[in-house]
Design an enzyme around this catalytic site. Structure first.
Site, short mmCIF file in Angstrom:
data_model
loop_
_atom_site.label_atom_id
_atom_site.label_comp_id
_atom_site.label_asym_id
_atom_site.label_seq_id
_atom_site.Cartn_x
_atom_site.Cartn_y
_atom_site.Cartn_z
N ASP A 74 0.80 -1.23 0.00
CA ASP A 74 0.00 0.00 0.00
C ASP A 74 0.83 1.27 0.00
OD1 ASP A 74 0.66 -0.50 2.90
OD2 ASP A 74 -0.51 1.34 3.12
N ASP A 77 5.81 0.32 3.00
CA ASP A 77 6.08 -0.92 3.72
C ASP A 77 5.69 -2.11 2.83
OD1 ASP A 77 3.39 -0.52 3.68
OD2 ASP A 77 3.08 -0.68 5.83
N TYR A 229 -4.92 0.43 9.48
CA TYR A 229 -6.10 0.57 8.62
C TYR A 229 -7.38 0.07 9.28
CZ TYR A 229 -2.91 2.06 4.99
OH TYR A 229 -1.98 2.75 4.28
N GLU A 469 6.19 9.60 2.66
CA GLU A 469 5.73 8.28 2.24
C GLU A 469 4.68 8.40 1.13
OE1 GLU A 469 4.14 5.79 5.38
OE2 GLU A 469 4.56 3.98 4.21
#
Ligand SMILES: *[C@@H]1O[C@H](CO)[C@@H](O)[C@H](O)[C@H]1NC(C)=O
Ligand SMILES: *[C@@H]1O[C@H](CO)[C@@H](O)[C@H](O)[C@H]1NC(C)=O
Ligand SMILES: *[C@@H]1O[C@H](CO)[C@@H](O)[C@H](O)[C@H]1NC(C)=O
Ligand SMILES: *[C@@H]1O[C@H](CO)[C@@H](O)[C@H](O)[C@H]1NC(C)=O
Length: 492
Positions: A74, A77, A229, A469
């Site tokens: 996603d 990572d 999440y 990120e």
């Protein structure tokens, strides 16, 4: 003309030129799609263009005796979180449906390729319905304790599942939305695939609606998914979102009734200023508004009324609640990774502008009226900000222009490529790279990073995930937005 005046004139002309040269939106579109190849998990195809990546996670699903190879990481990572992955797919599909006609043929094809990489995988996550749905592969905490290339992973690749009657309305609702949206996107070019997607979407929605509740109600899932999440705002938005996409894909009145009957109790009227991987409410309203614009379906018009309030909120001069802007002009909602919110909003505003144009209407906000181009100008400002017209004079898209973040918070991008150095970097060895000030050796072309702070500042260190990120759900809505401006580069 005196030489000094000549010089001055030339200088002023140059200055003007600098401000009127539009950004290269075609380049941004191309790169925004290419980015997804850097996020691929599984066995890479021969057509792979982002060449510093290699195969990874080829045994995913093994612990549950199923094939969960493929899909997307996603962000920076190496976990595969199916909830945001499904939202990413929904937005890639929506980009294709609403803005595909603005894309050159090759980019249209590449975007469908990026979408299919997600939907092929999402089909695996629902392959054991009606009794089981797969939630995630990889464990967030052990994964985050390492700074490793995906190609080297030696962290647990545990797959997690929810079995009926365990609740999973948010996860299954979003997967249903993604598959239904993709069935529309593939309808022309791959009709059989489209039909498969739609059948699975219907079945997945049944699970979502029948087993109501949040997927993280399950304690195993809670530990694996939260705090990353969790669907913090609950699952009702995903039920409406899934139903809205199924209504669009099937035209069935069952979904219409569902949307009508549940609107008030599911809270649409209150949460209309939220849109992103967690809350779908703003998207639900705009998605459904299209049908009201086109067919005047009066039963759905309350959704359109809310969509109007949503879009009115971007104009500071209107009454009612507002979104805010940074001093530099960026639409700002205080969330981690700010540009995810900017991207999602830009998409909604631009989609709404097209609905207005196609029905020859304008936006009414109380006494104030706005032409569709006023909406587009706000979006253009966002896009130009992202591409470099901002107080930092920096493109927040990696690999666009000369000035962009070099220390992207991304494991694969920051560690030398397997193609260059095939020996594995260990879990701990990677942290030295993480903390170093060196630029990333692999350019994750097209990645839009988390972005600036509320005062338009940006430090840009790899160690700060909020800033640097990238995520798949920042890029996915931007694909549609860049497509629009690539076809209308001189829009002002
Ligand atoms: C825009 O970028 C593309 C590469 O993606 C390049 O081929 C094209 O020449 C650029 N256009 C302009 C006007 O610079
Ligand atoms: C979840 O994590 C907590 C804290 O680490 C632990 O106490 C609990 O046993 C875990 N639950 C499950 C079901 O693994
Ligand atoms: C839409 O339908 C309603 C009643 O169903 C009607 O009052 C209204 O005039 C219609 N609007 C348009 C634009 O056709
Ligand atoms: C990351 O940078 C932002 C500013 O852009 C700052 O507010 C935040 O505290 C930083 N986080 C860490 C962990 O340093």
């Amino acid at each position: 003309m005196k030489p000094s005046i000549l010089i001055l004139t030339v200088f002023v002309l140059l200055l003007l030129l600098q401000t009127v040269i539009p950004h290269n939106y075609s380049d941004a579109l191309h790169k925004s799609i290419l980015f997804f190849e850097g996020q691929r998990s599984g066995r890479l195809p021969k057509q792979q263009r982002m060449l510093w990546r290699g195969d990874s996670a080829l045994k995913d699903g093994g612990n549950l005796n199923t094939d969960l190879v493929g899909g997307y990481y996603d962000a920076g990572d190496n976990v595969k979180f199916h909830f945001p992955m499904a939202f990413t797919a929904t937005m890639l599909a929506w980009s294709s449906i609403n803005f595909g006609s603005y894309m050159p043929a090759n980019e249209f094809r590449h975007n469908l390729g990026a979408l299919k990489w997600a939907t092929n995988y999402l089909l695996k996550t629902v392959s054991q319905l009606p009794h089981r749905i797969f939630v995630q592969v990889g464990e967030a905490q052990p994964d985050h304790d390492c700074w490793e290339r995906p190609e080297d992973m030696d962290t647990p690749r545990t797959a997690f599942a929810i079995d009926a009657p365990g609740p999973a309305s948010d996860l299954a609702g979003e997967i249903a939305a993604a598959l239904a949206a993709a069935s529309i996107a593939f309808k022309q070019s791959q009709p059989e695939y489209s039909k498969l997607l739609l059948d699975k979407a219907i079945q997945t929605f049944q699970y979502a609606d029948m087993h109501r509740g949040s997927y993280y109600d399950n304690p195993n899932v809670y530990n694996a998914t939260c705090p990353f999440y969790c669907s913090n705002n609950g699952y009702k938005d995903e039920l409406l979102w899934g139903a809205a996409w199924l209504r669009r894909a099937t035209g069935s009145d069952n979904y219409l009734e569902y949307l009508v009957n549940n609107r008030e109790t599911f809270g649409v009227d209150y949460n209309y200023l939220d849109f992103g991987w967690d809350s779908k409410f703003g998207g639900v309203d705009v998605l459904i508004a299209k049908e009201v614009f086109e067919k005047n379906v009066s039963a759905l018009s309350p959704y359109k009324d809310i969509a109007e309030k949503t879009i009115c909120a971007v104009f500071p001069e209107t009454a009612g609640p507002h979104l805010s802007y940074t001093p530099g002009g960026l639409l700002y909602k205080p969330v981690a990774c700010q540009l995810q919110s900017t991207a999602a909003w830009s998409f909604l505003i631009l989609a709404y502008a097209d609905y207005l144009s196609k029905s020859s209407q304008q936006l009414s906000c109380g006494n104030l009226k706005f032409q569709p181009d006023s909406l587009r100008r706000i979006v253009k400002r966002q896009v130009d900000y992202i591409l470099g017209d901002n107080p930092m004079h920096l493109s927040y898209m990696v690999g666009y222009g000369d000035q962009y973040p070099r220390q992207v918070h991304h494991r694969g991008s920051s560690i030398p490529s397997v193609k260059v150095q095939s020996n594995a970097f260990g879990c701990q060895q990677g942290w030295e790279i993480f903390h170093s000030d060196n630029p990333n050796p692999n350019i994750l072309v097209g990645a839009v990073v988390g972005g600036p702070n509320v005062d338009d500042t940006f430090i840009g260190k790899r160690t700060n995930a909020t800033d640097t990120e990238p995520t798949t759900y920042i890029n996915a809505p931007l694909v549609g937005v860049f497509a629009y401006f690539s076809s209308n580069p001189n829009f002002t």
